[in-house]
Design a protein around this motif. Structure first.
Motif, mmCIF file in Angstrom:
data_model
loop_
_atom_site.group_PDB
_atom_site.id
_atom_site.type_symbol
_atom_site.label_atom_id
_atom_site.label_comp_id
_atom_site.label_asym_id
_atom_site.label_seq_id
_atom_site.Cartn_x
_atom_site.Cartn_y
_atom_site.Cartn_z
ATOM 1 N N PHE A 83 2.990 4.579 0.810
ATOM 2 C CA PHE A 83 2.561 4.269 2.268
ATOM 3 C C PHE A 83 4.049 3.578 2.772
ATOM 4 O O PHE A 83 4.428 4.153 3.984
ATOM 5 C CB PHE A 83 1.670 3.143 2.305
ATOM 6 C CG PHE A 83 0.464 3.449 2.181
ATOM 7 C CD1 PHE A 83 -0.265 4.710 2.765
ATOM 8 C CD2 PHE A 83 -0.553 2.864 1.081
ATOM 9 C CE1 PHE A 83 -1.654 5.169 2.512
ATOM 10 C CE2 PHE A 83 -1.717 3.307 0.968
ATOM 11 C CZ PHE A 83 -2.322 4.290 1.601
ATOM 12 N N LEU A 84 4.634 2.900 2.151
ATOM 13 C CA LEU A 84 5.905 2.315 2.573
ATOM 14 C C LEU A 84 7.078 3.132 2.895
ATOM 15 O O LEU A 84 7.702 3.310 3.965
ATOM 16 C CB LEU A 84 6.587 1.498 1.440
ATOM 17 C CG LEU A 84 7.804 0.551 1.911
ATOM 18 C CD1 LEU A 84 7.773 -0.230 3.222
ATOM 19 C CD2 LEU A 84 8.227 -0.264 0.704
ATOM 20 N N ASN A 85 6.944 4.447 1.970
ATOM 21 C CA ASN A 85 8.030 5.554 2.344
ATOM 22 C C ASN A 85 7.884 6.365 3.529
ATOM 23 O O ASN A 85 8.409 6.666 4.333
ATOM 24 C CB ASN A 85 8.068 6.461 1.087
ATOM 25 C CG ASN A 85 8.953 7.591 1.199
ATOM 26 O OD1 ASN A 85 10.230 7.027 1.313
ATOM 27 N ND2 ASN A 85 8.673 8.695 1.100
ATOM 28 N N GLY A 86 6.287 6.610 3.778
ATOM 29 C CA GLY A 86 5.861 7.269 4.931
ATOM 30 C C GLY A 86 6.124 6.163 6.109
ATOM 31 O O GLY A 86 6.645 6.870 7.203
ATOM 32 N N ILE A 87 6.115 4.947 5.945
ATOM 33 C CA ILE A 87 6.323 4.216 7.158
ATOM 34 C C ILE A 87 7.848 4.210 7.549
ATOM 35 O O ILE A 87 8.268 4.212 8.850
ATOM 36 C CB ILE A 87 5.698 2.663 6.981
ATOM 37 C CG1 ILE A 87 4.383 2.507 6.866
ATOM 38 C CG2 ILE A 87 6.284 1.803 7.872
ATOM 39 C CD1 ILE A 87 3.888 1.530 6.241
ATOM 40 N N MET A 88 8.710 4.226 6.475
ATOM 41 C CA MET A 88 10.136 4.197 6.563
ATOM 42 C C MET A 88 10.765 5.467 7.133
ATOM 43 O O MET A 88 11.484 5.452 7.913
ATOM 44 C CB MET A 88 10.801 3.851 5.231
ATOM 45 C CG MET A 88 10.681 2.602 4.883
ATOM 46 S SD MET A 88 11.911 1.367 6.089
ATOM 47 C CE MET A 88 13.508 2.138 5.962
ATOM 48 N N ALA A 89 9.904 6.540 6.779
ATOM 49 C CA ALA A 89 10.263 7.824 7.527
ATOM 50 C C ALA A 89 10.533 7.768 9.184
ATOM 51 O O ALA A 89 11.257 8.361 9.768
ATOM 52 C CB ALA A 89 9.357 8.969 7.228
ATOM 53 N N LEU A 143 2.204 4.378 10.784
ATOM 54 C CA LEU A 143 2.327 2.955 11.056
ATOM 55 C C LEU A 143 1.090 2.345 10.692
ATOM 56 O O LEU A 143 0.959 1.151 10.287
ATOM 57 C CB LEU A 143 2.862 2.569 12.285
ATOM 58 C CG LEU A 143 4.292 3.031 12.773
ATOM 59 C CD1 LEU A 143 4.426 2.507 14.070
ATOM 60 C CD2 LEU A 143 5.065 2.092 11.900
ATOM 61 N N GLN A 144 0.014 3.173 11.062
ATOM 62 C CA GLN A 144 -1.439 2.402 10.491
ATOM 63 C C GLN A 144 -1.290 2.185 9.183
ATOM 64 O O GLN A 144 -2.318 1.231 8.859
ATOM 65 C CB GLN A 144 -2.444 3.352 10.890
ATOM 66 C CG GLN A 144 -2.914 3.452 12.483
ATOM 67 C CD GLN A 144 -3.840 4.318 12.767
ATOM 68 O OE1 GLN A 144 -3.958 5.405 12.061
ATOM 69 N NE2 GLN A 144 -4.924 3.953 13.580
ATOM 70 N N HIS A 145 -0.736 2.769 8.192
ATOM 71 C CA HIS A 145 -0.770 2.541 6.859
ATOM 72 C C HIS A 145 -0.367 1.429 6.240
ATOM 73 O O HIS A 145 -0.531 0.858 5.304
ATOM 74 C CB HIS A 145 0.034 3.665 6.139
ATOM 75 C CG HIS A 145 -0.531 5.323 6.370
ATOM 76 N ND1 HIS A 145 0.001 6.200 6.044
ATOM 77 C CD2 HIS A 145 -1.743 5.629 6.785
ATOM 78 C CE1 HIS A 145 -0.535 7.348 6.170
ATOM 79 N NE2 HIS A 145 -1.841 6.923 6.681
ATOM 80 N N MET A 148 -1.863 -0.716 3.385
ATOM 81 C CA MET A 148 -0.928 -0.857 2.305
ATOM 82 C C MET A 148 -0.924 -2.461 2.068
ATOM 83 O O MET A 148 -1.206 -2.959 0.679
ATOM 84 C CB MET A 148 0.429 -0.852 2.781
ATOM 85 C CG MET A 148 1.401 -1.155 1.631
ATOM 86 S SD MET A 148 3.294 -0.632 2.073
ATOM 87 C CE MET A 148 3.561 -2.063 3.169
ATOM 88 N N LEU A 149 -1.022 -3.282 2.999
ATOM 89 C CA LEU A 149 -1.265 -4.948 2.909
ATOM 90 C C LEU A 149 -2.554 -5.400 2.748
ATOM 91 O O LEU A 149 -2.874 -6.374 2.177
ATOM 92 C CB LEU A 149 -0.454 -5.517 4.167
ATOM 93 C CG LEU A 149 0.854 -5.207 4.494
ATOM 94 C CD1 LEU A 149 1.453 -5.729 5.676
ATOM 95 C CD2 LEU A 149 1.734 -5.575 2.931
ATOM 96 N N ARG A 150 -3.578 -4.836 3.263
ATOM 97 C CA ARG A 150 -4.916 -5.480 3.328
ATOM 98 C C ARG A 150 -5.883 -4.739 2.368
ATOM 99 O O ARG A 150 -6.913 -5.412 1.786
ATOM 100 C CB ARG A 150 -5.696 -5.224 4.708
ATOM 101 C CG ARG A 150 -4.628 -5.994 5.729
ATOM 102 C CD ARG A 150 -4.563 -7.415 5.450
ATOM 103 N NE ARG A 150 -5.719 -8.210 5.799
ATOM 104 C CZ ARG A 150 -6.250 -8.518 6.919
ATOM 105 N NH1 ARG A 150 -5.420 -8.497 7.954
ATOM 106 N NH2 ARG A 150 -7.676 -9.047 6.881
ATOM 107 N N PRO A 209 -10.320 4.766 14.246
ATOM 108 C CA PRO A 209 -9.963 5.577 13.015
ATOM 109 C C PRO A 209 -8.737 5.623 12.637
ATOM 110 O O PRO A 209 -7.751 5.551 13.275
ATOM 111 C CB PRO A 209 -10.611 6.776 13.716
ATOM 112 C CG PRO A 209 -10.470 6.557 15.306
ATOM 113 C CD PRO A 209 -10.498 5.025 15.615
ATOM 114 N N ILE A 210 -8.552 6.005 11.385
ATOM 115 C CA ILE A 210 -7.233 6.240 10.871
ATOM 116 C C ILE A 210 -6.758 7.632 11.195
ATOM 117 O O ILE A 210 -7.509 8.663 10.869
ATOM 118 C CB ILE A 210 -7.347 6.336 9.145
ATOM 119 C CG1 ILE A 210 -7.700 4.753 8.719
ATOM 120 C CG2 ILE A 210 -6.026 6.760 8.484
ATOM 121 C CD1 ILE A 210 -7.809 4.310 7.415
#
Length: 703
Positions: free
Chosen positions: A379-385, A359-361, A365-367, A308-309
């Motif tokens: 998504f990328l901004n949240g991952i970079m946080a 990180l699940q994002h 983001m890619l798929r 699950p997300i």
């Protein structure tokens, strides 16, 4: 595109062109500035990028610098827009106050998903929201749903009792509902999905709150009316303000949120426009498209990319955007509030969960096909946080390796990767290094001083205690932020590694009152303290100049434990508040009725503390009847013998002889509650239940 009957499509098409221009300009500034900074870095490095090590340092620097530059230019854009009177393309600018006031309301559900939260405190906040909507004269358009995922019977039994008392007090029977899921699946998003399956078609909109959310009645009504005027909008997000900070840490967070977000939120809303993110709370959602398009699948990958997300909000916004609906962040709505974790330990505990969810994002983001570019960037901004921290740590490691190599190894005139017949002479440019460091720091701190300029130009510095106290508050916040940055870097790096290894996490309610103990601080911060001490000692052994360069990171790590303890204390927070430092307008001005109600309701006596909620459910006739009415008959199933044995053990040896799961099973069975009530009142005075009755009869307040 979504059909928008009765509303012209023209504004919706125009904003996309404006958004494209703004985003292109942002990308141009960020990439251009990053390219110049990387050029300076290459000339600062001894071999000017002539080794693989230096190329790795430059690549990490470029990623981190670009990420910082995005925040910088977002704040600058917010400053410029406020300087010219605001963003004329904002959603609220499309409609006059008179037009909004004449817009009829639609049925709206107010959702409060909870999980092991302080019951009296949390539902008192919902009570304040209810009363504030009632003051608008439009309460008949709203329904309230308490959606519980609590597993501990002493928590959910208290929730049921408090809900029932609250509904009677407010006269909200048939308007204020409570549901506890028997099976906790898919976290908060699963809780909301359960509500939608059962009652989603009752309401056109739903407003999602967090346990600490407060949303004024006027704001809620305006949100509904704005959604009615804009059928193409699927989600409308407010910008919550942090309030009620007591500890020094919480007061720092609320000051930074309240003061700096004036620029950052304005700039962010102007860049995202109709492709904004959803933060999961203090927002209104259009129910029908949300039900149709925003169901969350289980990730099909491996490790954290399977199952699950966890962080649902960004994904739901992306799905809503993919379906053709708009998502707006509207900073002009106002009067939207939440609270901050009171300690650094609590913030990092929350970040540990968020790191895994963000990180699940990466998989989404890619798929996921068809997502808008702006949502992929969100998504990328949240991952970079969170990924920025291990990248920063990696940059420090490579810098240390470079310093060690230059000190301990002979100069390489033909370094690895060098092509050509002529040697590469190492060069040092300390003045360039200083310039690069200062420009990088300016990206971090200049927006904070721009916020001061904005406060002076728009004459609201007095709301923060006046210019001098505001300036001192900003300086204090900067100093402590510098102290906390390496601590967060080390913690987030561990969280990212743990998430990638798919280490298990516990999900619990947030601490809202407890201070950090020295033992807790030392246990949690000791690895970082050892790292800071070892790195600083190693830097000294290499070169005194490199040692000095390491101190801004090493010293905060060495002081992490006392910093965490000191910031968790309410005494320093109260001291600064009494002197007008780190103050926010909500503290210095007359409080809104919503905030005054919430403070008064939460300060009221919560009830009897001599008996646990389970003991009250067994002994108090009124509560026993209530819980029986909400329970089911499980005696017809295969676990009848287990229930009967648990009832017998509970009556003879007390509730403490049963596990939490066994108590929960008893509390969900109607016949067991009835038997326990009758048997407990017949128990001898010296028995467990006899002693409970003795405590119950003490004059300690209402049951």
């Amino acid at each position: 595109m979504v059909k928008t009957s009765g509303v012209t499509d023209a504004p919706r098409h125009r904003w996309r062109g404006v958004a494209f221009f703004r985003r292109s300009l942002l990308i141009l500034f960020v990439l251009g500035q990053t390219a110049v900074a990387c050029y300076y870095l290459l000339w600062v490095l001894p071999y000017h990028g002539g080794t693989w090590l230096e190329l790795g340092m430059t690549a990490l620097f470029a990623i981190l610098y670009a990420w910082i530059a995005i925040g910088f230019w977002t704040a600058v854009l917010g400053f410029v827009l406020r300087l010219i009177g605001g963003d004329r393309h904002a959603l609220l600018r499309r409609h006059s106050s008179e037009a909004l006031a004449d817009t009829p309301l639609a049925k709206t559900a107010i959702l409060l998903p909870i999980y092991h939260e302080p019951v009296h405190w949390t539902l008192s906040g919902l009570k304040a929201v209810y009363r504030d909507i009632e003051r608008t004269g439009h309460i008949e358009h709203f329904e309230f749903y308490i959606l519980s995922d609590s597993r501990d019977p002493n928590v959910w039994l208290e929730e049921q009792a408090t809900w029932h008392a609250l509904a009677r007090e407010l006269g909200a029977e048939g308007r204020l509902f409570y549901r506890r899921r028997p099976v906790n699946l898919n976290y908060k998003s699963g809780n909301v999905a359960d509500f939608l399956r059962r009652w989603g078609r009752r309401c056109k909109y739903m407003v999602v709150l967090d346990a600490d959310s407060l949303l004024s009645g006027e704001t809620v009504v305006r949100m509904v009316r704005l959604m009615e005027r804009e059928p193409g909008v699927g989600i409308l997000q407010t910008n919550p303000t942090i309030i009620n900070g007591q500890s020094l840490f919480a007061r720092l967070q609320q000051f930074a949120n309240r003061f700096y977000s004036t620029l950052f939120a304005t700039g962010l809303a102007a860049i995202q426009m109709g492709d904004a993110a959803f933060w999961g709370h203090n927002a209104i959602l259009r129910v029908e498209p949300f039900m149709k398009h925003c169901g969350l699948p289980k990730l099909p990958g491996f490790g954290i990319f399977g199952g699950p997300i966890m962080s649902h909000d960004f994904v739901e916004a992306a799905y809503m955007g993919r379906a053709g609906y708009e998502i707006w962040l509207e900073t002009g709505l106002g009067n939207s509030f939440e609270e901050s974790p009171p300690t650094l330990a609590d913030e990092l505990s929350r970040d540990n969960r968020w790191a895994k969810g963000n990180l699940q994002h990466l998989w989404v983001m890619l798929r996921e096909p068809g997502l808008r570019f702006a949502h992929r960037m969100a998504f990328l901004n949240g991952i970079m946080a969170y990924v920025a921290s291990p990248l920063w740590l990696g940059f420090l490691i490579l810098t240390t390796v470079e310093a060690a190599r230059m000190t301990l190894s002979p100069i390489e005139y033909f370094p690895e990767g060098r092509v050509g017949l002529f040697p590469l002479w190492p060069e040092w440019r300390p003045e360039w290094a200083l310039s690069l460091a200062l420009t990088t720091l300016s990206l971090l701190f200049l927006p904070k001083f721009l916020a001061i300029v904005d406060a002076v130009l728009h004459r609201y510095a007095r709301k923060y205690g006046g210019f001098l106290k505001l300036f001192a508050s900003v300086l204090l916040e900067i100093v402590i932020s510098v102290l906390l940055a390496p601590v967060r870097m080390w913690a987030h790096s561990r969280f990212v590694v743990g998430a990638l290894l798919n280490l298990s996490l516990t999900w619990a309610g947030q601490n809202r009152t407890e201070e950090t103990t020295w033992r807790e601080a030392l246990v949690t911060q000791l690895p970082g303290m050892l790292l800071g001490g070892f790195w600083s000692a190693f830097a000294w052994s290499l070169d005194p100049l490199f040692f000095l360069w390491s101190l801004p990171v090493a010293i905060p790590l060495l002081l992490a434990a006392p910093t965490a303890v000191f910031l968790s204390r309410t005494g320093p927070g109260s001291y600064l508040r009494d002197r007008g430092l780190l103050s926010i307008p909500e503290e210095l001005e007359a409080p809104l009725p919503l905030l005054e109600d919430a403070r008064r309701f939460r300060a009221a006596e919560a009830g009897d503390h001599l008996l646990s909620p389970f003991e009250q459910a067994v002994l108090v006739p009124r509560l026993n009847r209530l819980h029986q009415a909400l329970a089911r008959n499980h005696r017809r199933g295969p676990r009848r013998a287990e229930l009967e044995a648990s009832v017998h053990r509970c009556l003879n040896r007390g509730a403490e002889s049963l596990s939490s799961g066994e108590l929960s099973f008893l509390a969900r069975d109607r016949a067991s509650l009835e038997e326990l009530h009758a048997g407990a009142w017949r128990a001898p005075d010296n028995s467990y239940w006899g002693q409970c009755i003795g405590r119950k009869n003490r004059p300690q307040g209402p049951l």
